[in-house]
Design a protein around this motif. Structure first.
Motif, short mmCIF file in Angstrom:
data_model
loop_
_atom_site.label_atom_id
_atom_site.label_comp_id
_atom_site.label_asym_id
_atom_site.label_seq_id
_atom_site.Cartn_x
_atom_site.Cartn_y
_atom_site.Cartn_z
N ARG A 198 5.01 -18.66 -12.04
CA ARG A 198 4.80 -19.83 -11.18
C ARG A 198 5.61 -19.73 -9.89
NH1 ARG A 198 4.76 -24.90 -15.52
NH2 ARG A 198 3.05 -24.09 -16.83
N VAL A 199 5.39 -18.63 -9.19
CA VAL A 199 6.10 -18.41 -7.95
C VAL A 199 5.67 -19.44 -6.90
CG1 VAL A 199 4.39 -16.82 -6.97
CG2 VAL A 199 6.79 -16.61 -6.33
N ARG A 200 6.59 -19.80 -6.04
CA ARG A 200 6.27 -20.69 -4.92
C ARG A 200 5.83 -19.80 -3.75
NH1 ARG A 200 10.58 -25.13 -3.15
NH2 ARG A 200 9.92 -25.89 -5.21
N TRP A 201 4.56 -19.87 -3.41
CA TRP A 201 3.98 -18.94 -2.43
C TRP A 201 4.52 -19.19 -1.03
CZ3 TRP A 201 1.60 -14.93 -4.47
CH2 TRP A 201 1.04 -15.07 -5.75
N GLN A 202 4.77 -18.09 -0.33
CA GLN A 202 5.28 -18.15 1.04
C GLN A 202 4.27 -17.51 1.99
OE1 GLN A 202 8.89 -15.87 0.73
NE2 GLN A 202 10.06 -17.53 -0.22
N GLY A 203 3.83 -18.28 2.98
CA GLY A 203 2.84 -17.78 3.92
C GLY A 203 3.30 -16.56 4.69
N ASN A 204 4.58 -16.55 5.11
CA ASN A 204 5.08 -15.41 5.88
C ASN A 204 5.19 -14.15 5.02
OD1 ASN A 204 7.13 -16.47 4.35
ND2 ASN A 204 8.61 -16.63 6.03
N ALA A 205 5.47 -14.33 3.72
CA ALA A 205 5.53 -13.17 2.82
C ALA A 205 4.15 -12.55 2.65
CB ALA A 205 6.10 -13.59 1.47
N LEU A 206 3.14 -13.40 2.51
CA LEU A 206 1.78 -12.92 2.33
C LEU A 206 1.27 -12.25 3.61
CD1 LEU A 206 0.28 -15.95 0.35
CD2 LEU A 206 1.03 -13.74 -0.56
N ALA A 207 1.61 -12.81 4.75
CA ALA A 207 1.20 -12.22 6.03
C ALA A 207 1.82 -10.84 6.22
CB ALA A 207 1.58 -13.14 7.18
N ALA A 208 3.09 -10.71 5.83
CA ALA A 208 3.77 -9.41 5.94
C ALA A 208 3.11 -8.37 5.04
CB ALA A 208 5.24 -9.55 5.59
N GLY A 209 2.48 -8.85 3.96
CA GLY A 209 1.81 -7.94 3.04
C GLY A 209 0.65 -7.19 3.69
N LEU A 210 0.00 -7.81 4.67
CA LEU A 210 -1.09 -7.14 5.37
C LEU A 210 -0.57 -5.88 6.08
CD1 LEU A 210 -2.87 -10.27 6.92
CD2 LEU A 210 -3.32 -9.15 4.72
N LEU A 211 0.60 -6.02 6.70
CA LEU A 211 1.21 -4.88 7.39
C LEU A 211 1.69 -3.84 6.39
CD1 LEU A 211 2.27 -3.47 9.91
CD2 LEU A 211 4.30 -4.93 9.79
N LEU A 212 2.29 -4.30 5.28
CA LEU A 212 2.79 -3.37 4.27
C LEU A 212 1.66 -2.51 3.70
CD1 LEU A 212 5.16 -2.37 2.53
CD2 LEU A 212 4.56 -4.17 0.88
N GLY A 213 0.53 -3.15 3.40
CA GLY A 213 -0.61 -2.42 2.85
C GLY A 213 -1.14 -1.38 3.82
N ALA A 214 -1.21 -1.75 5.10
CA ALA A 214 -1.70 -0.82 6.12
C ALA A 214 -0.74 0.37 6.28
CB ALA A 214 -1.87 -1.55 7.45
N LEU A 215 0.57 0.11 6.27
CA LEU A 215 1.55 1.17 6.41
C LEU A 215 1.53 2.12 5.21
CD1 LEU A 215 4.60 -0.82 7.83
CD2 LEU A 215 3.19 0.84 9.07
N ASN A 216 1.37 1.55 4.04
CA ASN A 216 1.34 2.34 2.81
C ASN A 216 0.19 3.33 2.83
OD1 ASN A 216 2.20 3.15 0.27
ND2 ASN A 216 1.09 1.54 -0.80
N VAL A 217 -1.01 2.85 3.14
CA VAL A 217 -2.18 3.73 3.19
C VAL A 217 -2.09 4.68 4.38
CG1 VAL A 217 -4.69 3.81 3.43
CG2 VAL A 217 -3.64 2.07 2.00
N GLY A 218 -1.56 4.19 5.50
CA GLY A 218 -1.40 5.05 6.68
C GLY A 218 -0.53 6.25 6.38
N ASN A 219 0.54 6.02 5.62
CA ASN A 219 1.42 7.11 5.22
C ASN A 219 0.69 8.14 4.37
OD1 ASN A 219 3.66 8.66 4.34
ND2 ASN A 219 4.03 7.25 2.65
N ILE A 220 -0.03 7.66 3.36
CA ILE A 220 -0.74 8.56 2.44
C ILE A 220 -1.86 9.31 3.16
CG2 ILE A 220 -2.21 8.65 0.38
CD1 ILE A 220 -0.60 6.20 -0.64
N TYR A 221 -2.66 8.58 3.94
CA TYR A 221 -3.80 9.19 4.63
C TYR A 221 -3.34 10.24 5.64
CZ TYR A 221 -7.97 9.65 7.53
OH TYR A 221 -9.04 10.15 8.23
N ALA A 222 -2.32 9.90 6.44
CA ALA A 222 -1.83 10.83 7.44
C ALA A 222 -1.23 12.07 6.79
CB ALA A 222 -0.80 10.15 8.34
N TYR A 223 -0.55 11.90 5.65
CA TYR A 223 0.05 13.03 4.95
C TYR A 223 -1.03 13.97 4.42
CZ TYR A 223 3.29 15.53 1.86
OH TYR A 223 4.04 16.50 1.24
N ILE A 224 -2.10 13.38 3.86
CA ILE A 224 -3.21 14.20 3.37
C ILE A 224 -3.87 14.96 4.53
CG2 ILE A 224 -5.52 14.10 2.35
CD1 ILE A 224 -4.55 11.73 0.68
#
Length: 282
Positions: A198-224
């Motif tokens: 029952r976490v208390r959701w934070q809008g700024n945390a969720l928004a930062a997740g969009l950037l985190l997901g993009a960076l994560n895949v960007g790292n893997i894709y560029a490495y490949i």
């Protein structure tokens, strides 16, 4: 080299993002869970996994489920380690995780361990010990005593994930499909966990997740892509990625975030670079 540079920058940017989120007391778990739908979709568009091959995964599902649990868990531990010791030591520990698959190959899979590799492994363990070293007088609060555990968690977590991915590949499962399913499962499991607690959701945390997901895949894709473009020079990609991350993380950690390093920590960074070079050349 452009892809290699992008891979290094994306990898370090993940650590920078997690450090900033920790400083602002933002729930990293929510950032991670929001990042997985982005990573899931980007993997679909960039790597084009063949979903028709899911029926042929067979025993690989056990490993994929393990990845689904470990991927978000190691991100959380990564955030804890960055908060405890900074991004310089944490990124170096992450790069040193390469020694775990080498040890596993010798102990579990019957590969020959040469004298050069033994020397490289010794350098790696010495580097890890030097990185987690903190003078006794600095351990003045309750959280400080857990510092070595967070770094060890980063090192062990990424090393085990590397072993799991390699085992899936050996079973014939395509890497893009494995990554695609693992991202989806990781996001789902973490989301269910956050609902249960029952976490208390934070809008700024969720928004930062969009950037985190993009960076994560960007790292893997560029490495490949770097491995594909420089297929005749894998040593450049491997060494450039690992040494590059340690170097850039050190510059940003010390120069921007004013992280302090004692002499033994600096020695650990140098040993880590030597370890990467020796293990690849072995």
């Amino acid at each position: 080299m452009m892809y290699l540079t992008i891979a290094v920058l994306c990898s370090v940017a993940v650590s920078v993002l997690l450090k900033v989120l920790r400083q602002r007391d933002i729930d990293i778990r929510q950032t991670i869970v929001a990042g997985y739908p982005v990573a899931f979709l980007l993997t679909w568009f960039l790597l084009k996994p063949d979903v028709s091959g899911m029926s042929a995964l067979g025993g690989a599902w056990v490993i994929i489920i393990a990845l689904g649990v470990l991927l978000p868990a190691v991100f959380i531990v990564l955030g804890r380690a960055i908060a405890a010791v900074g991004m310089v030591a944490t990124d170096a520990a992450q790069r040193l995780s390469l020694i775990i698959p080498i040890v596993a190959a010798f102990l579990l899979f019957g590969e020959v361990l040469t004298g050069t590799r033994i020397f490289g492994l010794l350098l790696g363990f010495l580097a890890l010990g030097a990185l987690i070293y903190r003078p006794q007088q600095r351990q003045i609060n309750k959280q400080a005593k857990y510092t070595p555990l967070w770094l060890f968690g980063v090192w062990a977590g990424y090393g085990i994930i590397d072993i799991l991915f390699k085992q899936v590949a050996k079973q014939g499962a395509a890497f893009p499909l494995t990554l695609f399913i693992s991202f989806g499962l990781a996001g789902l499991l973490l989301f269910i966990y956050l609902l249960i607690v029952r976490v208390r959701w934070q809008g700024n945390a969720l928004a930062a997740g969009l950037l985190l997901g993009a960076l994560n895949v960007g790292n893997i894709y560029a490495y490949i892509r770097a491995h594909q473009v420089l297929s005749e020079s894998p040593s450049i990609v491997f060494t450039g990625m690992n040494v590059g991350v340690i170097a850039v993380a050190t510059l940003i950690g010390v120069g921007v975030f004013k992280e302090s390093l004692n002499r033994i920590n600096i020695l650990g960074l140098l040993l880590a670079i030597c370890c990467v070079a020796v293990l690849f050349l072995a």
